[in-house]
Write a protein that holds these residues in place. Structure first.
Motif, PDB file in Angstrom:
ATOM      1  N   GLY A   5      18.997   6.437 -23.453  1.00 14.84           N
ATOM      2  CA  GLY A   5      18.565   5.508 -22.410  1.00 14.84           C
ATOM      3  C   GLY A   5      19.544   5.343 -21.271  1.00 14.84           C
ATOM      4  N   TYR A   6      20.554   6.195 -21.207  1.00 18.02           N
ATOM      5  CA  TYR A   6      21.579   5.953 -20.188  1.00 18.02           C
ATOM      6  C   TYR A   6      21.613   7.036 -19.092  1.00 18.02           C
ATOM      7  CZ  TYR A   6      23.687   8.336 -24.184  1.00 18.02           C
ATOM      8  OH  TYR A   6      23.913   9.157 -25.261  1.00 18.02           O
ATOM      9  N   ARG A   7      20.575   7.882 -19.048  1.00 17.68           N
ATOM     10  CA  ARG A   7      20.514   8.867 -17.962  1.00 17.68           C
ATOM     11  C   ARG A   7      19.131   8.794 -17.331  1.00 17.68           C
ATOM     12  NH1 ARG A   7      25.279   9.416 -19.032  1.00 17.68           N
ATOM     13  NH2 ARG A   7      26.140  10.912 -20.484  1.00 17.68           N
TER      14      ARG A   7
ATOM     15  N   PRO B 293      14.515   7.427 -30.166  1.00 20.61           N
ATOM     16  CA  PRO B 293      15.767   7.769 -29.493  1.00 20.61           C
ATOM     17  C   PRO B 293      17.000   7.444 -30.346  1.00 20.61           C
ATOM     18  CG  PRO B 293      14.442   6.176 -28.234  1.00 20.61           C
ATOM     19  CD  PRO B 293      13.908   6.206 -29.620  1.00 20.61           C
ATOM     20  N   PHE B 294      18.100   8.139 -30.043  1.00 16.84           N
ATOM     21  CA  PHE B 294      19.350   7.780 -30.737  1.00 16.84           C
ATOM     22  C   PHE B 294      20.308   7.043 -29.808  1.00 16.84           C
ATOM     23  CE2 PHE B 294      20.113  12.189 -29.250  1.00 16.84           C
ATOM     24  CZ  PHE B 294      21.254  11.995 -28.492  1.00 16.84           C
ATOM     25  N   GLY B 295      20.090   7.134 -28.505  1.00 15.97           N
ATOM     26  CA  GLY B 295      21.045   6.538 -27.564  1.00 15.97           C
ATOM     27  C   GLY B 295      20.527   5.271 -26.928  1.00 15.97           C
ATOM     28  N   GLY B 296      20.375   4.213 -27.720  1.00 14.73           N
ATOM     29  CA  GLY B 296      19.893   2.933 -27.178  1.00 14.73           C
ATOM     30  C   GLY B 296      18.585   2.525 -27.831  1.00 14.73           C
ATOM     31  N   THR B 297      18.122   1.332 -27.494  1.00 12.69           N
ATOM     32  CA  THR B 297      16.869   0.874 -28.086  1.00 12.69           C
ATOM     33  C   THR B 297      15.705   1.629 -27.439  1.00 12.69           C
ATOM     34  OG1 THR B 297      16.537  -0.833 -26.434  1.00 12.69           O
ATOM     35  CG2 THR B 297      17.794  -1.461 -28.368  1.00 12.69           C
TER      36      THR B 297
ATOM     37  N   GLN C 168      12.836   0.557 -26.279  1.00 18.38           N
ATOM     38  CA  GLN C 168      12.298  -0.043 -25.056  1.00 18.38           C
ATOM     39  C   GLN C 168      13.138   0.357 -23.846  1.00 18.38           C
ATOM     40  OE1 GLN C 168      12.931  -1.680 -27.959  1.00 18.38           O
ATOM     41  NE2 GLN C 168      11.964  -3.692 -27.979  1.00 18.38           N
ATOM     42  N   GLU C 169      14.476   0.290 -24.039  1.00 18.62           N
ATOM     43  CA  GLU C 169      15.409   0.593 -22.964  1.00 18.62           C
ATOM     44  C   GLU C 169      15.313   2.067 -22.571  1.00 18.62           C
ATOM     45  OE1 GLU C 169      19.215   0.211 -24.692  1.00 18.62           O
ATOM     46  OE2 GLU C 169      20.262   0.961 -22.924  1.00 18.62           O
TER      47      GLU C 169
ATOM     48  N   ASN D 211      14.306   3.372 -18.902  1.00 14.62           N
ATOM     49  CA  ASN D 211      15.277   4.067 -18.060  1.00 14.62           C
ATOM     50  C   ASN D 211      14.915   5.522 -17.804  1.00 14.62           C
ATOM     51  OD1 ASN D 211      16.638   1.704 -17.988  1.00 14.62           O
ATOM     52  ND2 ASN D 211      18.289   2.311 -19.347  1.00 14.62           N
TER      53      ASN D 211
ATOM     54  N   GLU E 122       4.543   3.452 -27.436  1.00 19.54           N
ATOM     55  CA  GLU E 122       4.674   2.789 -28.740  1.00 19.54           C
ATOM     56  C   GLU E 122       6.124   2.844 -29.193  1.00 19.54           C
ATOM     57  OE1 GLU E 122       1.627   3.102 -31.701  1.00 19.54           O
ATOM     58  OE2 GLU E 122       3.075   3.574 -33.275  1.00 19.54           O
ATOM     59  N   VAL E 123       6.681   1.657 -29.485  1.00 15.69           N
ATOM     60  CA  VAL E 123       8.001   1.609 -30.104  1.00 15.69           C
ATOM     61  C   VAL E 123       7.770   1.921 -31.577  1.00 15.69           C
ATOM     62  CG1 VAL E 123       9.949   0.144 -30.718  1.00 15.69           C
ATOM     63  CG2 VAL E 123       8.881  -0.094 -28.488  1.00 15.69           C
TER      64      VAL E 123
ATOM     65  N   GLN F  70       7.538   1.997 -35.299  1.00 12.37           N
ATOM     66  CA  GLN F  70       7.705   0.907 -36.255  1.00 12.37           C
ATOM     67  C   GLN F  70       8.425   1.415 -37.498  1.00 12.37           C
ATOM     68  OE1 GLN F  70       3.283  -0.066 -35.785  1.00 12.37           O
ATOM     69  NE2 GLN F  70       4.109  -1.920 -36.684  1.00 12.37           N
ATOM     70  N   HIS F  71       9.446   0.674 -37.890  1.00  9.77           N
ATOM     71  CA  HIS F  71      10.214   1.036 -39.079  1.00  9.77           C
ATOM     72  C   HIS F  71       9.310   1.229 -40.286  1.00  9.77           C
ATOM     73  CE1 HIS F  71      14.186   1.040 -41.086  1.00  9.77           C
ATOM     74  NE2 HIS F  71      14.548   1.366 -39.868  1.00  9.77           N
TER      75      HIS F  71
END
Lengths: 522, 340
Positions: free
Chosen positions: B115-117, B151-155, B157-158, B162, B177-178, B180-181
């Protein structure tokens, strides 16, 4: 002897009506205040309610404001709302306690003392304990110690919810869902419920919080004390109540008893703080009275009115005095010796990582132990973890990378902190903040220790220029064939200690790559 | 509170038991429980795992392997507008209707690993490409279109926000869809060599159509992230797979079977993958490739990096294990220019 006026049916009825309106107004306001408190707390998360609103409850405590101001030697503008509450005590005494305080409301829900057949006798002198706690906390604050802030009633409630109740609820609901999805007719509904619940109320990954039993146990103790006396905490222990109680000595609005009192004792039984006492001629001490108005309908000879208060109301045996001061100083001295002699716990600073941007000293001199940062952290990386915090830092947040990594693009903790114990950083600033340094344990690392290909840590390092580099070596595999193996090497210069590597390391148990505090890696 | 006596308790318990038993009875009588899309749940797991021993065919729907067949096995589209690229590409391969039936439950699986790029760094799939796919799915008559990744780099939603994908998907009327565990289920992998099971997101077994939209990029551990590598986002605990990464990726590809793979090579990451961070490593190639055969599209994509399919461990292993056709000379290739 003429019949006392209040015993005529008409007067009694009128009094009853007055009481019920005021008392029910108070109860509604209490319920509303508690709900508002809970909602702002639930909305405290990444992308949730913005900072000045969600942490208002924590900033409103003059006890918190006073002690953090002394210990950090700074006055926080955000804490000036506490002055409003402090000023209110000069007008309406401890009305906060009776009408708004979330902890007071919760204690009102459990009037356990009423189920006792015989009331416990507790010496009134114990009421001075709250002043002693307040003074001890202030003395400690002079030496930049805020350990006693874990006794602030607002932080008790926030902490109990964020670090105790919510994680336990989260986990319980998750376990229940796990069972229910196996019942075919329910599965769809459970999935839909979970989909709503997870982003809206809880984190998408079920809670993995450490030690909720400690905060929940402490809270249960406060409720259990209600068995000894109604609002035991508020009467005898609450340091915020003590601050407001001192102001209340001068309060304008207070209850007075007329000379026509017949000593019938009806009011005494209704008082939740036990300040209406036969021994004091059924008067009430404004420092103890929470203006709950329970007593109002019982009698016509007492009234709540504005009265000029030029002199403080004193003369109670438990009023703070020289003795309280000596007791506090003694308690402070004993506490300081216990903490500094390490008899309780040897400080282990290797993994006492703090939230991004905060230093150990800065955090300890400001943190009010409210646990809002723990609630806001989207990866559950911030924890209340007594294992990795010192005794002085009891109930302060610790960053536990094995639990969750510090999300590179998140600054929620600093944005949420009500006292800037965690600095409020812009994302660009936060990207550069060093939390710690990753160190590889070569013995248990899959690549270094077991010649197994695995460079998860390198792959997931979020930095533009990765702080984990790869070294390629040619080795012989178990079959005797030459293979190329990539080995991770940490660049301590650029590592910011976000802990993504530690969180993702596939080694079971403790990771083969761990973030150490900066001091211990030098 | 109303008293609840033993008799009432027994009555309620009896009713509950009967309800549960009826459900089983109905199932036995042939009235099978169905999920929200109306598909038969009890048959799903059995049919979703293809029998790899008989045919190297990857897709039950179309015999795309033969170069003499009507539809091409691989369509490569050059252009500058993602929507017209995917539209013309899908037309060339026989229309999205080939893969998306009316009312279908569609899952689009882009690469949203961190989520950081922003999309410019070629770390996550092009948002407009994903948005256009959602639009096309609805045009083809899809009932429900969801876009998701783990994703592995952040939540999640984020990362969704992003990457820019959330916005484009919302514009096209799709759902993000986030994951679900609860829905990550231990799923056995009958054709697995390195992994006997995965903690797999169960929706990937029950969806009617899975559209895999990887971005072609460099990867430190897997050499390249391509279509099969992108499937790692359908499981939980992917870090456990790294000790036999290539074999595990192929194992997963035998279990999760995308209906069609759209390779996003609009911009590719040449070095420092999978998370990049420097625009110097990004090359604009303005190309996408579409194939129902994930091995074919992965084999083609290696050429973007001047590699051959055998240079990437999992592509080589997938060809060896007959998961699909890697020899591009055997595939009918159609190359078109969407801007022309």
């Amino acid at each position: 002897m003429p019949m006392p006026d209040h015993n005529t049916p008409k007067a009694h009825k009128k009094g009853k009506r007055r009481r019920s309106t005021l008392v029910s107004a108070r109860r509604w306001i209490q319920a509303f205040s508690l709900c508002a408190f809970m909602i702002t707390l639930m909305a405290t998360r990444l992308g949730g309610m913005a900072s000045p609103a969600n942490n208002l409850a924590v900033r409103i405590s003059p006890f918190t404001m006073l002690t953090t101001m002394i210990s950090s030697r700074t006055f926080l503008i955000g804490s000036s709302v506490a002055l409003v509450l402090l000023a209110s005590s000069f007008v309406a005494g401890r009305a906060w306690c009776g009408w708004l305080c979330p902890l007071g409301t919760i204690l009102d829900i459990f009037p356990l003392a009423r189920i006792r057949k015989k009331q416990a006798h507790i010496s009134d002198r114990l009421r001075s304990a709250k002043y002693a706690i307040l003074l001890t906390a202030i003395l400690a604050a002079v030496f930049s110690n805020l350990t006693l802030l874990f006794l602030d009633p607002i932080t008790i409630t926030t902490r109990t919810l964020t670090v105790g109740l919510l994680p336990v609820l989260d986990k319980s609901i998750y376990q229940l869902e796990l069972i229910l999805v196996n019942v075919p007719p329910l599965a769809d509904t459970v999935y839909k419920f979970d989909q709503w619940l997870r982003p809206a109320v809880f984190q998408s990954t079920p809670a993995i919080f450490l030690y909720p039993a400690i905060v929940l146990g402490f809270f249960a103790l406060l409720i259990a004390l209600n068995f000894l006396a109604e609002r035991f905490w508020c009467r005898y222990l609450c340091p915020l109540g003590a601050v407001l109680g001192l102001g209340a000595k001068l309060s304008l609005f207070r209850r007075t008893v007329k000379n026509s009192c017949t000593s019938c004792g009806l009011c005494e039984a209704t008082c939740p703080t036990g300040t209406i006492d036969r021994a004091h001629g059924f008067r009430s001490d404004p420092s103890e009275c929470t203006l709950c108005f329970n007593c109002l309908g019982t009698c016509k000879n007492s009234e709540f009115a504005f009265r000029q208060a030029a002199r403080p109301e004193t003369g109670y045996e438990y009023d703070p005095g020289r003795r309280t001061f000596l007791e506090s100083f003694g308690a402070f001295a004993v506490g300081a010796v216990i903490v500094n002699s390490n008899v309780l716990k040897l400080p282990d600073t290797r993994f006492a990582l703090r939230p991004p941007g905060s230093t150990e000293v800065g955090l300890l001199s400001k943190c009010v132990r409210c646990g809002l940062c723990v609630k806001a952290c989207p990866t559950q990386a911030l924890q209340f973890d007594p294992e990795n915090s010192s005794v002085v830092g009891f109930m302060t947040p610790v960053f536990v990378p094995r639990n969750g990594f510090c999300d590179y693009n998140c600054n929620a903790c600093g944005q949420t902190c009500p006292v800037q114990a965690i600095p409020s950083l812009l994302l660009d600033e936060k990207h550069k903040v060093v939390i710690g340094k990753a160190v590889i344990d070569h013995d248990i690392c899959l690549a270094w220790g077991h010649q197994t290909p695995c460079i998860v840590c390198e792959e997931m390092c979020p930095l533009d220029k990765k702080a984990i580099n790869l070294e390629t070596r040619t080795i012989l595999d178990p079959q005797g064939q030459k293979i190329e193996l990539q080995l991770p090497v940490v660049n301590s210069e650029t590592c910011i200690g976000c802990g993504t590597c530690e969180f993702k390391c596939p080694v079971p148990g403790e990771a083969a790559i761990r973030v150490h505090t900066v001091e211990t890696t030098l | 509170m109303k008293a609840f006596n033993r008799r009432q308790f027994l009555r309620m318990a009896g009713l509950g038991m009967t309800a549960l038993a009826t459900q089983q009875l109905l199932a036995a009588c042939g009235i099978k429980p169905t999920d929200s899309t109306g598909r038969d749940i009890s048959q799903m797991k059995a049919t979703q795992t293809p029998d790899l021993s008989t045919e190297p065919s990857t897709n039950e729907m179309e015999p795309t392997q033969s170069p003499t067949g009507e539809a091409p096995g691989l369509v490569v589209v050059h252009g500058t507008n993602p929507e017209s690229m995917i539209r013309k590409g899908m037309q060339a391969i026989g229309g999205l209707e080939r893969f998306v039936k009316s009312g279908a439950n569609v899952i689009i699986k882009p690469n949203i690993c961190a989520g950081y790029r922003t999309y410019k760094y070629a770390v996550t799939t092009d948002p407009w490409l994903v948005g256009a796919l959602v639009k096309l799915c609805f045009e083809a008559g899809a009932g429900r279109v969801r876009v998701m990744d783990n994703p592995f780099g952040g939540t999640a939603q984020e990362c969704y926000a992003n990457s820019g994908i959330a916005e484009q998907v919302a514009n096209a009327g799709g759902e993000m869809e986030v994951m679900q565990h609860l829905k990550f289920k231990d799923t056995s992998c009958p054709n697995g060599v390195a992994q006997s099971s995965f903690k797999l997101y169960e929706e990937f077994l029950t969806a009617d159509t899975i559209i895999n939209v990887p971005i072609a990029k460099d990867h430190s551990a897997a050499t390249l992230t391509l279509g099969m590598k992108n499937l790692m986002g359908t499981v939980n605990g992917r870090e456990q797979l790294h000790s036999s990464l290539h074999e595990s990726i192929v194992d997963l590809a035998t279990l999760v079977r995308p209906t069609v793979t759209v390779m996003d090579a609009i911009r590719i990451l040449l070095a420092n993958g999978p998370t990049g961070g420097s625009l110097d490593d990004v090359k604009e190639t303005n190309t996408i490739a579409i194939s129902p055969d994930i091995v074919t599209v992965d084999s083609w994509a290696t050429s973007l990096f001047n590699m051959s399919p055998s240079d990437v461990g999992y592509v080589r292993k997938a060809i060896d294990r007959n998961l699909g056709v890697g020899d591009l000379s055997q595939v009918k290739l159609e190359e078109i220019n969407a801007d022309a």
